[in-house]
Scaffold this motif. Structure first.
Motif, PDB file in Angstrom:
ATOM      1  N   ALA A  69      -5.111  15.283  -3.527  1.00  0.00           N
ATOM      2  CA  ALA A  69      -6.277  14.482  -4.323  1.00  0.00           C
ATOM      3  C   ALA A  69      -6.841  13.173  -3.596  1.00  0.00           C
ATOM      4  CB  ALA A  69      -5.408  14.257  -5.321  1.00  0.00           C
ATOM      5  N   LEU A 104      -1.628  11.397  -8.042  1.00  0.00           N
ATOM      6  CA  LEU A 104      -2.986  10.680  -8.646  1.00  0.00           C
ATOM      7  C   LEU A 104      -3.231   9.709  -8.023  1.00  0.00           C
ATOM      8  CD1 LEU A 104      -6.029  11.954  -8.723  1.00  0.00           C
ATOM      9  CD2 LEU A 104      -4.888  10.764 -11.400  1.00  0.00           C
ATOM     10  N   ALA A 106      -7.931  14.543 -10.480  1.00  0.00           N
ATOM     11  CA  ALA A 106      -7.149  14.946 -11.578  1.00  0.00           C
ATOM     12  C   ALA A 106      -6.872  16.792 -12.363  1.00  0.00           C
ATOM     13  CB  ALA A 106      -7.807  13.904 -12.782  1.00  0.00           C
TER      14      ALA A 106
END
Length: 226
Positions: free
Chosen positions: A100, A38, A154
């Motif tokens: 992500a 992340l 996340a």
């Protein structure tokens, strides 16, 4: 198999909580991979989203590429990188970062582009330069959407980081893969439950971050408009 008694029996085994295969160790591995992926995705996506949103140049291309990346199967990306780079942490991180980046980039870009043009004009009329407008006006106003992008990324990363076990690294996915291969379904269900609980915790963390980081006026305006 009764699900709840089987889960209770598995979670109450002493060996499940100790050693290299214990829940604390696997949880730490899983969180470590997720936070690293992340963080790398944010380092890539947030600056690109802020700059393209602020300047209005390259935004269509960046968002289009991000949307294309959303369609890529994470497991396919992982297998491709494994073939090119071998087994290890690198292919897992590349696959998770690719997963992500799109929601963070798109939400950051849309948040900046959604700032009222009159607010920009007023800021420039007060003598603010481009960087000051971006950091002192556009970023705070775009922060709620940026946090939504980070939260979405996340949760996706935490849920998908189970693929780390597929290439023999570790994390909570070990319980799922090992339980399935050995037909220990209590272990597999325990791993799934741990991942779900971790995803709920992540959601709560970002809800708290929104209360702490977003100005009350902006927070209330975003809630009312949504």
């Amino acid at each position: 198999m009764e699900v709840i008694p089987a889960l209770w029996e598995w979670f109450t085994r002493p060996e499940v909580w100790h050693g290299p295969g214990g829940i604390p160790t696997r949880l730490a591995e899983h969180i470590g991979y997720s936070v690293l992926a992340l963080g790398l995705a944010a380092l890539i996506a947030v600056p690109v989203g802020l700059i393209t949103g602020h300047t209005g140049r390259g935004g269509f291309l960046a968002v289009s590429l991000a949307n294309v990346a959303r369609a890529l199967p994470t497991m396919g990306v992982l297998l491709l990188v494994v073939l090119l780079a071998g087994i290890g942490l690198l292919p897992v991180l590349i696959a998770l970062v690719a997963l992500a980046v799109p929601p963070i980039l798109v939400n950051t870009y849309e948040g900046v582009r959604g700032v009222d043009p009159q607010l920009r004009d007023a800021a420039q009329g007060m003598g603010m330069r481009g960087r000051q407008v971006l950091m002192q006006l556009e970023l705070p106003v775009a922060l709620p959407l940026l946090l939504v992008g980070l939260r979405t990324a996340a949760i996706q990363v935490v849920s998908t980081a189970t693929i780390a076990a597929y290439v023999g690294i570790g994390g909570l996915g070990r319980y799922i893969f090992d339980g399935q291969s050995s037909r220990q379904y209590d272990m597999m269900l325990g791993g799934v439950l741990l991942v779900v609980v971790l995803a709920v915790v992540v959601t709560s963390v970002f809800a708290g971050a929104r209360r702490l980081l977003v100005a009350p006026g902006i927070r209330h305006h975003t809630t009312a408009s949504s």
